[in-house]
Motif scaffolding. Structure first.
Motif, PDB file in Angstrom:
ATOM      1  N   ARG A  71       0.973  -1.099   0.236  1.00  0.00           N
ATOM      2  CA  ARG A  71       0.426  -0.073   0.073  1.00  0.00           C
ATOM      3  C   ARG A  71       1.021   0.753  -0.093  1.00  0.00           C
ATOM      4  NH1 ARG A  71      -4.919  -1.364   4.823  1.00  0.00           N
ATOM      5  NH2 ARG A  71      -5.921   0.011   2.942  1.00  0.00           N
ATOM      6  N   CYS A  72       1.532   1.536  -1.171  1.00  0.00           N
ATOM      7  CA  CYS A  72       2.774   2.507  -1.160  1.00  0.00           C
ATOM      8  C   CYS A  72       2.207   4.158  -1.617  1.00  0.00           C
ATOM      9  CB  CYS A  72       3.610   2.083  -2.288  1.00  0.00           C
ATOM     10  SG  CYS A  72       3.015   2.000  -4.146  1.00  0.00           S
ATOM     11  N   GLY A  73       0.574   4.312  -1.415  1.00  0.00           N
ATOM     12  CA  GLY A  73       0.276   5.436  -1.490  1.00  0.00           C
ATOM     13  C   GLY A  73      -0.199   5.556  -0.778  1.00  0.00           C
ATOM     14  N   LEU A  74       0.085   5.665   0.651  1.00  0.00           N
ATOM     15  CA  LEU A  74      -0.919   6.190   1.762  1.00  0.00           C
ATOM     16  C   LEU A  74      -0.789   7.319   1.844  1.00  0.00           C
ATOM     17  CD1 LEU A  74      -1.065   2.996   3.666  1.00  0.00           C
ATOM     18  CD2 LEU A  74      -2.701   3.854   2.420  1.00  0.00           C
ATOM     19  N   VAL A  75       0.416   8.041   1.219  1.00  0.00           N
ATOM     20  CA  VAL A  75       1.038   9.237   1.706  1.00  0.00           C
ATOM     21  C   VAL A  75       2.320   9.594   0.895  1.00  0.00           C
ATOM     22  CG1 VAL A  75       1.810   8.764   4.526  1.00  0.00           C
ATOM     23  CG2 VAL A  75       3.395   8.019   3.069  1.00  0.00           C
ATOM     24  N   TRP A  76       2.423  10.737   0.475  1.00  0.00           N
ATOM     25  CA  TRP A  76       3.051  11.090  -0.594  1.00  0.00           C
ATOM     26  C   TRP A  76       2.531  10.706  -1.907  1.00  0.00           C
ATOM     27  CZ3 TRP A  76       8.344   9.866   1.906  1.00  0.00           C
ATOM     28  CH2 TRP A  76       8.437  10.842   3.071  1.00  0.00           C
ATOM     29  N   SER A  77       1.359  10.673  -2.285  1.00  0.00           N
ATOM     30  CA  SER A  77       0.798  10.535  -3.378  1.00  0.00           C
ATOM     31  C   SER A  77      -0.434  11.320  -3.492  1.00  0.00           C
ATOM     32  CB  SER A  77       0.290   8.856  -3.218  1.00  0.00           C
ATOM     33  OG  SER A  77      -0.609   9.343  -2.450  1.00  0.00           O
ATOM     34  N   LEU A  78      -0.301  11.548  -4.926  1.00  0.00           N
ATOM     35  CA  LEU A  78      -2.198  12.190  -5.684  1.00  0.00           C
ATOM     36  C   LEU A  78      -3.397  11.635  -5.094  1.00  0.00           C
ATOM     37  CD1 LEU A  78      -1.551  12.721  -9.256  1.00  0.00           C
ATOM     38  CD2 LEU A  78      -1.200  13.871  -7.322  1.00  0.00           C
ATOM     39  N   ASP A  79      -3.241  10.106  -4.884  1.00  0.00           N
ATOM     40  CA  ASP A  79      -3.842   9.450  -3.770  1.00  0.00           C
ATOM     41  C   ASP A  79      -4.402   9.671  -2.629  1.00  0.00           C
ATOM     42  OD1 ASP A  79      -4.247   7.880  -6.605  1.00  0.00           O
ATOM     43  OD2 ASP A  79      -3.407   6.054  -5.621  1.00  0.00           O
ATOM     44  N   ALA A 133      -7.757  11.863  -1.639  1.00  0.00           N
ATOM     45  CA  ALA A 133      -8.242  11.278  -0.122  1.00  0.00           C
ATOM     46  C   ALA A 133      -8.710  12.685   1.407  1.00  0.00           C
ATOM     47  CB  ALA A 133      -7.759  10.015   0.476  1.00  0.00           C
ATOM     48  N   ARG A 134      -7.442  12.850   1.216  1.00  0.00           N
ATOM     49  CA  ARG A 134      -7.473  14.454   2.243  1.00  0.00           C
ATOM     50  C   ARG A 134      -8.621  15.402   1.752  1.00  0.00           C
ATOM     51  NH1 ARG A 134      -2.215  14.035   1.926  1.00  0.00           N
ATOM     52  NH2 ARG A 134      -2.189  16.014   0.885  1.00  0.00           N
ATOM     53  N   ARG A 135      -8.881  15.797   0.262  1.00  0.00           N
ATOM     54  CA  ARG A 135      -9.700  17.050   0.212  1.00  0.00           C
ATOM     55  C   ARG A 135     -11.000  16.547  -0.250  1.00  0.00           C
ATOM     56  NH1 ARG A 135      -6.106  19.847  -4.722  1.00  0.00           N
ATOM     57  NH2 ARG A 135      -4.966  21.131  -3.086  1.00  0.00           N
ATOM     58  N   SER A 136     -11.169  14.634   0.257  1.00  0.00           N
ATOM     59  CA  SER A 136     -12.644  14.340  -0.954  1.00  0.00           C
ATOM     60  C   SER A 136     -12.793  13.358   0.437  1.00  0.00           C
ATOM     61  CB  SER A 136     -12.719  13.849  -2.056  1.00  0.00           C
ATOM     62  OG  SER A 136     -13.846  13.442  -2.126  1.00  0.00           O
ATOM     63  N   PRO A 137     -13.187  13.724   1.534  1.00  0.00           N
ATOM     64  CA  PRO A 137     -13.944  12.583   2.130  1.00  0.00           C
ATOM     65  C   PRO A 137     -14.540  11.122   1.965  1.00  0.00           C
ATOM     66  CG  PRO A 137     -14.531  15.209   3.126  1.00  0.00           C
ATOM     67  CD  PRO A 137     -14.123  14.875   1.430  1.00  0.00           C
ATOM     68  N   ALA A 138     -15.207  11.774   1.036  1.00  0.00           N
ATOM     69  CA  ALA A 138     -15.997  10.732   0.201  1.00  0.00           C
ATOM     70  C   ALA A 138     -15.181   9.460  -0.423  1.00  0.00           C
ATOM     71  CB  ALA A 138     -17.221  11.035  -0.353  1.00  0.00           C
ATOM     72  N   ALA A 139     -13.513  10.137  -1.560  1.00  0.00           N
ATOM     73  CA  ALA A 139     -13.256   9.342  -1.423  1.00  0.00           C
ATOM     74  C   ALA A 139     -12.215   8.329  -0.644  1.00  0.00           C
ATOM     75  CB  ALA A 139     -12.039  10.091  -2.584  1.00  0.00           C
ATOM     76  N   SER A 194      -0.638  23.042   2.214  1.00  0.00           N
ATOM     77  CA  SER A 194      -0.395  21.426   2.351  1.00  0.00           C
ATOM     78  C   SER A 194       0.158  21.224   3.791  1.00  0.00           C
ATOM     79  CB  SER A 194       1.493  22.286   1.493  1.00  0.00           C
ATOM     80  OG  SER A 194       2.323  21.123   1.439  1.00  0.00           O
ATOM     81  N   ASP A 195       0.636  22.604   4.395  1.00  0.00           N
ATOM     82  CA  ASP A 195       1.376  22.010   5.890  1.00  0.00           C
ATOM     83  C   ASP A 195      -0.027  21.461   6.490  1.00  0.00           C
ATOM     84  OD1 ASP A 195       2.865  25.252   6.456  1.00  0.00           O
ATOM     85  OD2 ASP A 195       3.412  23.169   6.089  1.00  0.00           O
ATOM     86  N   GLY A 196      -0.733  21.560   6.288  1.00  0.00           N
ATOM     87  CA  GLY A 196      -2.196  20.989   6.598  1.00  0.00           C
ATOM     88  C   GLY A 196      -2.552  19.550   6.830  1.00  0.00           C
ATOM     89  N   GLY A 197      -1.899  19.793   5.063  1.00  0.00           N
ATOM     90  CA  GLY A 197      -2.030  18.103   4.871  1.00  0.00           C
ATOM     91  C   GLY A 197      -0.481  16.939   5.008  1.00  0.00           C
ATOM     92  N   GLU A 198      -0.299  17.913   5.457  1.00  0.00           N
ATOM     93  CA  GLU A 198       1.157  16.563   6.376  1.00  0.00           C
ATOM     94  C   GLU A 198       0.948  16.297   6.866  1.00  0.00           C
ATOM     95  OE1 GLU A 198       4.438  14.728   6.956  1.00  0.00           O
ATOM     96  OE2 GLU A 198       3.970  15.784   4.639  1.00  0.00           O
ATOM     97  N   GLY A 199       0.335  17.069   8.172  1.00  0.00           N
ATOM     98  CA  GLY A 199       0.047  16.696   9.307  1.00  0.00           C
ATOM     99  C   GLY A 199      -1.051  15.675   9.463  1.00  0.00           C
ATOM    100  N   ALA A 200      -2.288  15.393   8.646  1.00  0.00           N
ATOM    101  CA  ALA A 200      -3.397  14.719   8.342  1.00  0.00           C
ATOM    102  C   ALA A 200      -2.506  13.427   8.338  1.00  0.00           C
ATOM    103  CB  ALA A 200      -3.986  15.411   6.994  1.00  0.00           C
ATOM    104  N   GLU A 201      -1.353  13.663   6.983  1.00  0.00           N
ATOM    105  CA  GLU A 201      -1.166  12.430   6.969  1.00  0.00           C
ATOM    106  C   GLU A 201       0.187  11.655   8.036  1.00  0.00           C
ATOM    107  OE1 GLU A 201       2.522  12.871   3.778  1.00  0.00           O
ATOM    108  OE2 GLU A 201       0.880  13.547   2.531  1.00  0.00           O
TER     109      GLU A 201
END
Length: 502
Positions: A209-217, A221-227, A482-489
Motif C-alpha cells: 500500500r505504497c500510496g498512503l502518503v506522498w501521493s495524489l491518492d 482522500a484528504r480533499r474529498s472525505p467520500a474518497a 500543504s502543511d495541513g495535509g502533512e499533518g493529516a498524513e
C-alpha cells in the motif's frame, strides 16, 4: 461440657500458640475441614522442603512466561492486521524506483529500438526461443511490429510517471510491473545489477500500500472525505479499471496468457490467474468503498433479524474491514520481504567479495577505476587510484559495510551510520564508475531502512518548500493547505516517531 445446672455450653478451645494457629490456617482445605499438615523432613537445613517447593515455582514461572508470549503474539497479530506499517518507507521506495526507471527510459529514448526493439541485435526470434526456455513474461511478444513496441515503451514511461506521483497506485503499480518485465525479459543481456533490483521491486510494489502518503491518492482522500475509503468517488478509476479489463480480456482470448503452468510468478499459477485476480480484487475494493457503501445497513437489518447487533455499515462495511485487514497483512509481509531482499543482496555480495584474492589484499577497487568503460571522469579516477591508502580503505570498507549491515538492523544508531555509508558509497559509484542507474536503484532499495522521523521531517520540509514556491507563483494560501495535509498524513498513519527497524 456441662454447666452446674446441667445445661450444655459450648466448649472453648484451649489457647494455641501463634505457630499452631498459623499451621492450622495453612492446612485448612475448606470451611470446617482440617487436613493434617505434612511434617517437614528433619535432620537437615530445610533442603528437602526447598526441593519440594522448587517445582511449584518453576511451573508458575513457565505459566507466566507462556502467558506473556501469548499476549505478545496476540498484540503483534492485531497490530499487523490493524495498520499498514512503514507507510513512509513504502512511499519512498515507490518514488525511488519509479524515478529510476523513468529517468532510464527517458535517457535511452534515442536508443530504445536498439536496446529492446526491432533494430537491436537481440531479435524477436531469439527472444521467442529464450521465453520458451525460461517461461518469462513479456508483452512485447503479444503482437508483432514496431507500433506495438512503441506502445509498450510508452506504457512503461507513463506508468512510471504515474507511480512516481502516486496516481491510482493500485492500477499503475501493476502497469509499472508489466512495463518493467516486458522490456527486461525481452532483452535480458542489456542490463546490469540495478536492472535486477528494479525487476524484483516492480513485483513487490504491487502488493504494498505504497500510496498512503506522498501521493495524489492521499491528496484526493484528504480533499474529498467520500474518497477516503477508496476510489469510489473518482470516476477516472472506474474508467481505468474498465479499459484494463477489456485489454486483459482481449489478450486472454488470444491465448497470450495461461491460467496454470510454469510461466507465472508463482509455481503452477499462470499470469492470467494473477492478473485477473488482481483485477477482480480491485473491483471488489471499489464496490465496498464507493460513496454510500454503508447505506444498505438498514436494508440488511430489516431483511435479517440478527443484523441489529452488527456494526454500522452493513455487509459492505464488514467486507471492507476484512479487505483492509488482509491488505495490511499483505503489505506488511511484502515490506518484510523487501527488507530481507536488501539484506540478502548485501550479505551475498559481501561474502563473495571475502573469497576473492583481490578483496583480501585490498586492491580490488583499483582495477575498475583503470578501465576506460568505467571512467567517465579519468582525472578523478586517476587521482583516487594513485593513492594506495585510499584504495585499501575503499576495498576493505566496502566489504566490512556489506557484511556487517544485516547484523546491525536492531541497533538504531549503528544501522543508521552504516546506511549512510552505503548510500554515500553508491553515490560514489555513480560518479566515479559511471553507473548512475545502478546506484539509484540501490539507494532506493536502501531507503526502506530510513528512520520514520527523518522521512517525516524531510516530507515536511519538502512540503513547505513547495508551498513557498507556489506562493511566489501567485497561489496564495496553498502553503497553509500543504502543511495541513502533512499533518493529516501523520495522524492517519499512526506514530510518526516509530522507525521501521531499530
Amino acid at each position: 461440657m456441662r454447666s452446674e445446672d446441667g445445661s450444655s455450653v459450648p466448649s472453648v478451645p484451649a489457647a494455641r500458640s501463634p505457630e499452631e494457629r498459623d499451621a492450622g490456617d495453612r492446612t485448612a482445605e475448606g470451611p470446617g475441614e482440617h487436613v493434617p499438615r505434612r511434617r517437614p523432613a528433619t535432620g537437615g537445613d530445610g533442603g528437602a522442603e526447598g526441593a519440594e517447593a522448587a517445582p511449584v515455582s518453576l511451573r508458575g514461572w513457565a505459566r507466566r512466561f507462556a502467558a506473556g508470549v501469548d499476549d505478545a503474539i496476540v498484540r503483534g497479530i492485531v497490530r499487523v492486521g490493524d495498520h499498514a506499517l512503514g507507510p513512509h518507507q513504502a512511499a519512498v521506495v515507490r518514488i525511488g524506483f519509479a524515478f529510476t526507471w523513468l529517468v532510464f527510459l527517458l535517457f535511452e529514448w534515442p536508443n530504445r529500438r536498439e536496446l529492446y526493439g526491432p533494430n537491436g541485435p537481440w531479435s524477436r526470434e531469439l527472444a521467442e526461443r529464450l521465453i520458451d526456455t525460461n517461461h518469462a513474461f513479456t508483452a512485447l511478444l503479444w503482437f508483432d511490429g514496431t507500433v506495438w513496441f512503441e506502445v509498450v515503451y510508452a506504457l512503461a514511461l507513463l506508468s512510471a510517471a504515474a507511480l512516481l506521483v502516486g496516481w491510482h497506485t493500485r492500477a499503475t503499480s501493476v502497469l509499472f510491473m508489466i512495463g518493467v518485465l516486458s522490456l527486461q525479459n525481452h532483452s535480458v543481456f542489456m542490463g546490469d545489477g540495478g536492472d535486477n533490483v528494479i525487476h524484483l521491486m516492480a513485483l513487490y510494489l504491487v502488493f504494498t500500500r505504497c500510496g498512503l502518503v506522498w501521493s495524489l491518492d492521499a491528496r484526493r482522500a484528504r480533499r474529498s472525505p467520500a474518497a477516503a475509503g477508496g476510489s469510489g468517488a473518482d470516476p477516472t478509476g472506474v474508467v481505468l479499471w474498465s479499459v484494463l479489463g477489456a485489454v486483459l480480456l482481449l489478450v486472454t482470448v488470444r491465448g497470450e496468457l495461461s491460467w496454470f503452468g510454469d510461466d507465472g510468478p508463482v509455481l503452477h499459477v499462470g499470469w492470467a490467474t494473477v492478473l485477473w485476480g488482481l483485477w477482480l480484487v480491485y473491483g471488489l475494493w471499489w464496490y465496498v468503498s464507493r460513496p454510500g457503501a454503508g447505506a444498505d445497513a438498514d436494508t440488511d437489518a430489516g431483511a435479517d433479524p440478527g443484523a441489529a447487533g452488527r456494526p454500522a455499515g452493513g455487509r459492505r462495511a464488514a467486507v471492507r474491514g476484512l479487505m483492509d485487514i488482509l491488505g495490511n497483512i499483505v503489505h506488511n509481509a511484502t515490506l518484510l520481504v523487501i527488507m530481507a531482499e536488501v539484506c540478502l543482496i548485501y550479505a551475498t555480495a559481501g561474502w563473495y567479495k571475502i573469497q576473492g584474492s583481490r578483496w583480501q589484499d585490498g586492491t580490488a577497487v583499483y582495477y575498475p577505476m583503470h578501465l576506460d568503460y568505467f571512467a567517465p571522469w579519468p582525472a578523478l579516477s586517476e587521482l583516487l587510484g594513485s593513492s594506495g591508502l585510499m584504495i585499501m580503505v575503499l576495498s576493505y570498507g566496502t566489504v566490512i559495510v556489506q557484511v556487517a549491515f544485516p547484523f546491525t538492523l536492531f541497533n538504531r544508531r549503528v544501522k543508521n551510520v552504516l546506511l549512510v555509508m552505503m548510500m554515500v558509497e553508491h553515490a560514489g559509484i555513480a560518479v566515479i564508475l559511471g553507473l548512475p542507474f545502478f546506484s539509484l536503484a540501490m539507494i532506493a532499495a536502501d531507503a526502506v531502512f530510513l528512520p520514520t522521523v527523518f522521512l517525516v521531517w524531510a516530507g515536511a520540509r519538502a512540503s513547505g518548500a513547495a508551498g513557498r514556491i507556489r506562493g511566489l507563483m501567485g497561489r496564495r494560501g496553498t502553503h497553509q493547505e500543504s502543511d495541513g495535509g502533512e499533518g493529516a498524513e501523520r495522524s492517519d498513519t499512526g506514530d510518526p516517531t516509530r522507525t521501521l527497524v531499530g
